[in-house]
Design a protein around this motif. Structure first.
Motif, PDB file in Angstrom:
ATOM      1  N   LEU A 104      25.359  38.055   1.490  1.00  0.00           N
ATOM      2  CA  LEU A 104      26.088  36.930   1.891  1.00  0.00           C
ATOM      3  C   LEU A 104      25.188  35.942   2.476  1.00  0.00           C
ATOM      4  CD1 LEU A 104      28.632  34.722   1.042  1.00  0.00           C
ATOM      5  CD2 LEU A 104      29.886  36.205   3.003  1.00  0.00           C
ATOM      6  N   GLY A 105      24.939  36.565   3.872  1.00  0.00           N
ATOM      7  CA  GLY A 105      24.256  35.380   4.907  1.00  0.00           C
ATOM      8  C   GLY A 105      22.886  34.701   4.095  1.00  0.00           C
ATOM      9  N   LEU A 106      22.247  35.755   3.682  1.00  0.00           N
ATOM     10  CA  LEU A 106      21.002  35.171   2.863  1.00  0.00           C
ATOM     11  C   LEU A 106      21.161  34.110   1.763  1.00  0.00           C
ATOM     12  CD1 LEU A 106      19.036  38.708   2.571  1.00  0.00           C
ATOM     13  CD2 LEU A 106      18.800  36.660   4.354  1.00  0.00           C
ATOM     14  N   ASN A 107      22.333  34.233   0.928  1.00  0.00           N
ATOM     15  CA  ASN A 107      22.722  33.456  -0.203  1.00  0.00           C
ATOM     16  C   ASN A 107      23.194  31.926   0.649  1.00  0.00           C
ATOM     17  OD1 ASN A 107      22.543  34.223  -3.295  1.00  0.00           O
ATOM     18  ND2 ASN A 107      22.836  36.037  -1.903  1.00  0.00           N
ATOM     19  N   HIS A 108      23.946  32.274   1.673  1.00  0.00           N
ATOM     20  CA  HIS A 108      24.411  31.118   2.412  1.00  0.00           C
ATOM     21  C   HIS A 108      23.368  30.286   3.099  1.00  0.00           C
ATOM     22  CE1 HIS A 108      25.267  29.615   6.689  1.00  0.00           C
ATOM     23  NE2 HIS A 108      26.250  29.120   6.063  1.00  0.00           N
ATOM     24  N   GLU A 109      22.167  30.937   3.571  1.00  0.00           N
ATOM     25  CA  GLU A 109      20.892  30.503   4.099  1.00  0.00           C
ATOM     26  C   GLU A 109      20.210  29.561   2.817  1.00  0.00           C
ATOM     27  OE1 GLU A 109      17.442  30.205   7.130  1.00  0.00           O
ATOM     28  OE2 GLU A 109      19.014  31.484   7.356  1.00  0.00           O
ATOM     29  N   GLN A 110      20.196  30.143   1.683  1.00  0.00           N
ATOM     30  CA  GLN A 110      19.764  29.579   0.421  1.00  0.00           C
ATOM     31  C   GLN A 110      20.372  28.449   0.014  1.00  0.00           C
ATOM     32  OE1 GLN A 110      19.251  33.211  -2.043  1.00  0.00           O
ATOM     33  NE2 GLN A 110      17.139  32.508  -2.294  1.00  0.00           N
ATOM     34  N   GLN A 111      21.897  28.455   0.247  1.00  0.00           N
ATOM     35  CA  GLN A 111      22.621  27.025   0.039  1.00  0.00           C
ATOM     36  C   GLN A 111      22.090  26.159   0.971  1.00  0.00           C
ATOM     37  OE1 GLN A 111      26.479  28.802   0.503  1.00  0.00           O
ATOM     38  NE2 GLN A 111      26.832  28.139  -1.618  1.00  0.00           N
ATOM     39  N   HIS A 112      21.896  26.371   2.128  1.00  0.00           N
ATOM     40  CA  HIS A 112      21.525  25.344   3.102  1.00  0.00           C
ATOM     41  C   HIS A 112      20.094  24.820   2.914  1.00  0.00           C
ATOM     42  CE1 HIS A 112      24.692  24.896   5.825  1.00  0.00           C
ATOM     43  NE2 HIS A 112      25.283  26.098   5.437  1.00  0.00           N
ATOM     44  N   GLN A 113      19.146  25.716   2.285  1.00  0.00           N
ATOM     45  CA  GLN A 113      18.069  25.209   2.070  1.00  0.00           C
ATOM     46  C   GLN A 113      17.993  24.057   0.996  1.00  0.00           C
ATOM     47  OE1 GLN A 113      16.225  28.986   0.860  1.00  0.00           O
ATOM     48  NE2 GLN A 113      15.566  29.606   3.021  1.00  0.00           N
ATOM     49  N   GLU A 114      18.926  24.114  -0.095  1.00  0.00           N
ATOM     50  CA  GLU A 114      19.177  22.998  -0.977  1.00  0.00           C
ATOM     51  C   GLU A 114      19.730  21.964  -0.057  1.00  0.00           C
ATOM     52  OE1 GLU A 114      20.359  22.458  -5.565  1.00  0.00           O
ATOM     53  OE2 GLU A 114      20.601  24.143  -4.473  1.00  0.00           O
ATOM     54  N   LEU A 115      20.645  22.349   0.770  1.00  0.00           N
ATOM     55  CA  LEU A 115      21.313  21.118   1.575  1.00  0.00           C
ATOM     56  C   LEU A 115      20.129  20.373   2.287  1.00  0.00           C
ATOM     57  CD1 LEU A 115      24.616  22.556   2.571  1.00  0.00           C
ATOM     58  CD2 LEU A 115      24.233  20.716   1.176  1.00  0.00           C
ATOM     59  N   LEU A 116      19.391  21.249   2.959  1.00  0.00           N
ATOM     60  CA  LEU A 116      18.226  20.663   3.803  1.00  0.00           C
ATOM     61  C   LEU A 116      17.390  19.702   2.773  1.00  0.00           C
ATOM     62  CD1 LEU A 116      16.752  23.673   5.783  1.00  0.00           C
ATOM     63  CD2 LEU A 116      17.178  21.345   6.678  1.00  0.00           C
ATOM     64  N   TYR A 117      16.942  20.042   1.579  1.00  0.00           N
ATOM     65  CA  TYR A 117      16.412  19.108   0.842  1.00  0.00           C
ATOM     66  C   TYR A 117      17.160  17.671   0.371  1.00  0.00           C
ATOM     67  CZ  TYR A 117      12.297  22.032  -0.321  1.00  0.00           C
ATOM     68  OH  TYR A 117      11.194  22.859  -0.323  1.00  0.00           O
ATOM     69  N   SER A 118      18.343  17.979   0.411  1.00  0.00           N
ATOM     70  CA  SER A 118      19.337  16.642  -0.114  1.00  0.00           C
ATOM     71  C   SER A 118      19.403  16.092   1.116  1.00  0.00           C
ATOM     72  CB  SER A 118      20.673  17.359  -0.658  1.00  0.00           C
ATOM     73  OG  SER A 118      20.525  18.375  -1.698  1.00  0.00           O
ATOM     74  N   ASP A 119      19.560  16.485   2.457  1.00  0.00           N
ATOM     75  CA  ASP A 119      19.907  15.557   3.605  1.00  0.00           C
ATOM     76  C   ASP A 119      18.639  15.122   3.918  1.00  0.00           C
ATOM     77  OD1 ASP A 119      22.341  16.663   3.276  1.00  0.00           O
ATOM     78  OD2 ASP A 119      22.629  17.982   5.018  1.00  0.00           O
ATOM     79  N   ILE A 120      17.597  15.714   3.972  1.00  0.00           N
ATOM     80  CA  ILE A 120      16.335  15.011   4.354  1.00  0.00           C
ATOM     81  C   ILE A 120      15.942  13.894   3.391  1.00  0.00           C
ATOM     82  CG2 ILE A 120      13.661  15.395   4.289  1.00  0.00           C
ATOM     83  CD1 ILE A 120      14.237  18.207   5.061  1.00  0.00           C
ATOM     84  N   LYS A 121      16.314  14.011   2.113  1.00  0.00           N
ATOM     85  CA  LYS A 121      16.034  12.971   0.931  1.00  0.00           C
ATOM     86  C   LYS A 121      16.860  11.928   1.710  1.00  0.00           C
ATOM     87  CE  LYS A 121      15.417  11.559  -3.533  1.00  0.00           C
ATOM     88  NZ  LYS A 121      15.260  11.981  -5.019  1.00  0.00           N
TER      89      LYS A 121
END
Length: 395
Positions: free
Chosen positions: A139-156
């Motif tokens: 769950l923690g790993l998938n949680h971090e992957q969700q934040h990886q997509e959020l990182l791209y969205s937020d950086i953009k």
């Protein structure tokens, strides 16, 4: 509840996966300048350094502190700084104030990540995990992957709202193209099953496989393109209330929306901000960065509608998906038999099942291995900053 000890090979796989996913978060941030890590233009966008700290806090709080004997917390104050929404874990910085945190510094957060990673690796190398802890780690790993997509969205969003329109990277990334298609796939009426089935990882909101009745419908083989959406704009789509839900029309009036997020009309040309900087819009690319309100209005303008999430799941094996998160016409609600876990982990999905719409599929920003046909993403209908698009169903 009894837990079984998992095989050593599974522990090795989880350690390798942990190291790979943690590295990828930092790789996403490599093109950033230090100043980019701190910016929070709007409440929904978190500073990149907060994402790096929060994903680290998750492993420290839910795995190391309760399960690794002798573990010494990196900084006890970080629980207040990096807790996102877990009421049962204590007080936290409110979301709108994340951009006000000049400290901890970016360097401090990278030291925090290195410290927790070292401790997690020691823990995983020397501990026989039971299936409960293995599930928590996944769950923690998938949680971090969700934040990886959020990182791209937020950086953009951060760079795309800088008046200089700086490029995140001059390398071509996240390119997607499609041809306009008038082909529709017919699905016969019948009783179908939806929801996750299998032994792999899924989120709790995917569980509760159940039967649904669907009437006959026809769903588009291709996503709506930029060219198709331009037709909506040019025919006054944003000025005609008849296409919009009442709440959507209020949103248009309040925001002054005239086009998808990142679109700008400059010297008579439609341009949009990309990770490579400001570029002319490619008419054949799938539309991106639109709200549910816009998606529903476009569908109404076309004399069509959005698919329900059940229709999407039943039909998705017959078309290509994964370039855009696709808005559905389904409210985010629990499946039959849904039960929240006890404790903080129970706050992960269930508490958000109100006033949000379901998106299906994945996007070009979704990490590899993090998509499933049963994945239920969800956002408020006004949100544009995710990599969202439209697939139509004929009335």
């Amino acid at each position: 509840m009894e837990h079984n000890i998992i095989a050593p090979a599974t522990s090795v796989r989880l350690l390798q996966l942990y190291q790979k996913i943690r590295r990828h978060s930092e790789e996403i941030c490599k093109p950033l300048e230090t100043e980019d890590y701190v910016v929070q233009p709007v409440a929904d966008v978190s500073p990149p350094k907060w994402h790096l700290g929060h994903t680290t806090w998750f492993f420290e709080t839910f795995i190391l502190l309760p399960h690794f004997k002798g573990y010494k917390e990196f900084n006890p104050q970080y629980n207040f700084v990096f807790n996102s929404y877990y009421e049962s874990v204590g007080a936290r910085v409110v979301r709108t104030d994340r951009g006000n945190l000049s400290r901890p510094s970016v360097a401090d957060i990278y030291r925090y990540r290195a410290y927790v990673d070292k401790e997690m690796e020691a823990y995983l190398q020397n501990t026989a995990l039971d299936d409960g802890l293995a599930a928590l780690l996944e769950l923690g790993l998938n949680h971090e992957q969700q934040h990886q997509e959020l990182l791209y969205s937020d950086i953009k969003y951060i760079l795309g709202h800088n008046p200089l329109f700086p490029a995140y990277s001059h390398h071509t990334i996240f390119e997607a193209s499609s041809k306009e298609s008038s082909h529709y796939i017919s699905i016969e009426a019948g009783v179908y099953e939806i929801g996750y089935q299998g032994d792999g990882f899924c989120f709790d909101n995917e569980l509760g496989r159940h039967k649904v009745y669907l009437d006959t419908f026809k769903i588009a083989q291709a996503l709506v393109s930029n060219a198709e959406y331009l037709g909506f704009i040019e025919e006054g789509g944003y000025t005609d209330f008849r296409h919009w839900h009442s709440e959507g029309w209020d949103w248009v009036q309040q925001t002054g929306a005239k086009a998808p997020l990142y679109w700008h009309q400059i010297d008579g040309k439609w341009m949009h901000y990309t990770f490579n900087g400001l570029q002319e819009i490619d008419p054949l690319q799938p539309l991106c960065h639109i709200s549910f309100y816009e998606a529903a209005a476009f569908a109404a303008w076309k004399g069509m509608r959005l698919p329900t999430e059940a229709e999407w799941e039943v039909a998705c094996g017959l078309f290509d998906w994964g370039q855009r998160w696709e808005w559905t016409n389904s409210a985010y609600l629990p499946y039959p038999g849904f039960k929240k876990e006890t404790g903080a982990i129970g706050e992960y999905n269930g508490k958000f099942m109100v006033n949000q719409m379901v998106l299906r599929g994945a996007s070009v920003a979704t990490p590899q291995g993090h998509s499933r046909t049963t994945y239920r993403n969800f956002f408020h209908p006004c949100h544009q900053w995710q990599f969202t698009g439209i697939r139509l169903v004929k009335l």
